[in-house]
Structures are given as C-alpha cells and as structure tokens.
Enzyme design. Structure first.
Site, mmCIF file in Angstrom:
data_model
loop_
_atom_site.group_PDB
_atom_site.id
_atom_site.type_symbol
_atom_site.label_atom_id
_atom_site.label_comp_id
_atom_site.label_asym_id
_atom_site.label_seq_id
_atom_site.Cartn_x
_atom_site.Cartn_y
_atom_site.Cartn_z
ATOM 1 N N HIS A 244 0.794 -1.225 0.000
ATOM 2 C CA HIS A 244 0.000 0.000 0.000
ATOM 3 C C HIS A 244 0.826 1.274 0.000
ATOM 4 O O HIS A 244 0.304 2.352 -0.280
ATOM 5 C CB HIS A 244 -0.928 0.028 1.216
ATOM 6 C CG HIS A 244 -2.042 -0.965 1.145
ATOM 7 N ND1 HIS A 244 -2.883 -1.061 0.065
ATOM 8 C CD2 HIS A 244 -2.458 -1.910 2.028
ATOM 9 C CE1 HIS A 244 -3.774 -2.016 0.286
ATOM 10 N NE2 HIS A 244 -3.531 -2.547 1.461
ATOM 11 N N GLU B 1 -6.400 -11.532 7.484
ATOM 12 C CA GLU B 1 -7.151 -10.274 7.436
ATOM 13 C C GLU B 1 -8.467 -10.392 6.674
ATOM 14 O O GLU B 1 -9.079 -9.377 6.333
ATOM 15 C CB GLU B 1 -6.282 -9.170 6.822
ATOM 16 C CG GLU B 1 -5.609 -9.538 5.519
ATOM 17 C CD GLU B 1 -4.615 -8.494 5.032
ATOM 18 O OE1 GLU B 1 -4.624 -7.361 5.554
ATOM 19 O OE2 GLU B 1 -3.830 -8.812 4.118
ATOM 20 N N ASP C 157 -8.262 -4.303 7.656
ATOM 21 C CA ASP C 157 -8.978 -5.200 6.749
ATOM 22 C C ASP C 157 -9.776 -6.234 7.523
ATOM 23 O O ASP C 157 -10.902 -6.582 7.139
ATOM 24 C CB ASP C 157 -7.995 -5.901 5.809
ATOM 25 C CG ASP C 157 -7.627 -5.041 4.606
ATOM 26 O OD1 ASP C 157 -8.541 -4.447 4.000
ATOM 27 O OD2 ASP C 157 -6.445 -4.952 4.280
#
Length: 267
Positions: free
Chosen positions: A54, A156, A182
């Site tokens: 990310h 997650e 998440d």
C-alpha cells in the site's frame, strides 16, 4: 519487558527470535525515503517493515530501503510484498529482506505457496539469486539461506479466519500477522475503529493469537501506537509493529502547527 536501546541483538538473530516466539517490536515504513528509513532503523526496533503493498515503495525502492536498514546494523529489514506471487516474494528476498509479509492469504494452500516461494529446492520453488544483496547478508548455500529468512502470512479476511488452524499448521510457516483494518471490515465494520465491530475484532484477535500459539508459530499485529503494541504483546501476540513514518510525519507537523497558533493566540 525491559526497554530496548540501540545496539540490541541485531538483525542476524531476528529470524531465530521470531521462531522461538520472543517478543519483538517493529516500525512501519510507507514512504520512499531511504534517509528517513536509515534514521529510524537505528533507534532500537527489532525490525523495520517496508510496505510494498500500500505504500509508495514499489519494487525498485525495496533494495534502497534494505540498504538503509542494513546501514545501521541494528534492525532486520522486512518487506510486505503486494501479493502471494512467488516472483514478488523472490524479489523481496533477493533485495536483502530477512522476512516477507504476504497479504490477503485466505487458505492453507495460499500459505503453502508463500512458504515454498521462500525456500529453495527441494523444500520450495525459490530460484537461487546469485550475486545479489541477499547473498551478501545471507550467503549462497540454499539450505542455509532458507534457515535465515522467515515467511509471514497475513490473516485479514473472513476466509482466512475460517481456515485459520490449517493456515497456522502449514509446514515451514514462521508466523501469522494481523492487518486489523482489513480484518475489522471483514467482520462487518463500516470503517476501522467502528465501535459496533470492536468486540468481534477482539474475539478474532484472541482466536488468532491462540491458534498461532497452539501451532508453535509467532503471531504479529499492526498497531497504531507504542502503547497499543505493549497491550498486544501482553495479550498473546509475540511481535507488534508501530504505526508508520507517514502517519507520524503528519501527526508531528499538525501538533507543531496547533502549538504555533495556540501560542500566537495566547500572546
């Protein structure tokens, strides 16, 4: 647990400490800023996690980040790769990472793919890198290199929770790692921190920590603060990562701005 200072056990013992479930504290890097990463790497954290999923640090920046971490000789460099893709995992390890964190793993089969990507033949599918950064730090004998790198998969998603025990039981897996944002959404939260899903998240975290303990592997979690990391280490997790460079940069700048306007108004 006593306070950690720079010059602790060092990166060479990181994987062994992870495997014996020793308590570890790390820091998260999202910015492509080797100078900043180098400063943070000398503070005394056990590992520095670099976000290749990310953050803005894509594959060409992974090696610079690992060079910056290694320059201080204190923390171990860890890379979160974008996916379970064996090519990305191999590139991260060739860059000199002591461990990879593999996101969005949803089954024991995917965890096995990740593990095999971290190991050379006959235990896995990793290609021998040759004269790359990984060889400088970890050597060129495949079996010895395999013992010096760790495979960590993320829990997650709802599917990962359903297959949790089988994931933890995958041979060669060193640890599971929770992405609480998440995971909370997977449990029905409208956003990370949604109070309506808080108890479901806590129950899931307890389940994950216990499943890892029963399987004899480490369990880690990403935390917003050092105090949160201390809490998680006391509640069954064996390693915890603190916030991120981009978050702390914004928080520090905002705090100084507030102080400046507050003092100006009071004058």
């Amino acid at each position: 647990m006593s306070a950690r200072r720079p010059g602790g056990p060092g990166p060479d013992s990181f994987v062994a400490r992870l495997r014996r479930r020793a308590p570890l504290v790390g820091y998260w890097i999202a910015l492509d800023n080797p100078v900043g990463t180098e400063r943070i790497a000398g503070l005394g954290y056990d590992y520095i996690g670099v976000d290749g999923q990310h953050g803005v640090l894509h594959q060409p920046g992974w090696q610079s980040a690992m060079l910056a971490v290694d320059a201080r000789g204190s923390a171990a460099g860890v890379i979160r790769v974008p996916s379970v893709d064996p090519v990305a995992i191999g590139q991260a390890l060739d860059s000199g990472a002591r461990a990879v964190i593999v996101p969005m793993v949803e089954s024991a089969a995917e965890a096995e793919t990740a593990v095999r990507a971290c190991r050379h033949w006959p235990r896995g599918t990793r290609s021998l890198g040759g004269p790359v950064r990984g060889e400088i730090r970890l050597g060129s004998v495949p079996a010895e290199v395999d013992e010096r790198v760790a495979c960590i998969v993320m829990i997650e998603t709802a599917a990962a929770l359903r297959d949790l025990k089988d994931i933890c039981a995958v041979p060669g897996l060193d640890a599971v790692y929770v992405g609480p944002a998440d995971l909370s959404v997977a449990l029905g939260a409208r956003h990370f921190g949604d109070p309506d899903a808080a108890q479901a998240l806590e129950d899931a975290l307890d389940e994950i920590a216990e499943a890892a303990r029963a399987a004899g592997i480490a369990a880690g979690i990403h935390c917003l603060t050092g105090a949160d990391a201390a809490h998680r280490l006391a509640s069954g997790f064996t390693f915890a990562t603190v916030s991120s460079d981009i978050t702390h940069l914004q928080q520090a700048a905002a705090a100084h701005l507030d102080d400046a306007w507050g003092l100006a108004a009071a004058a």
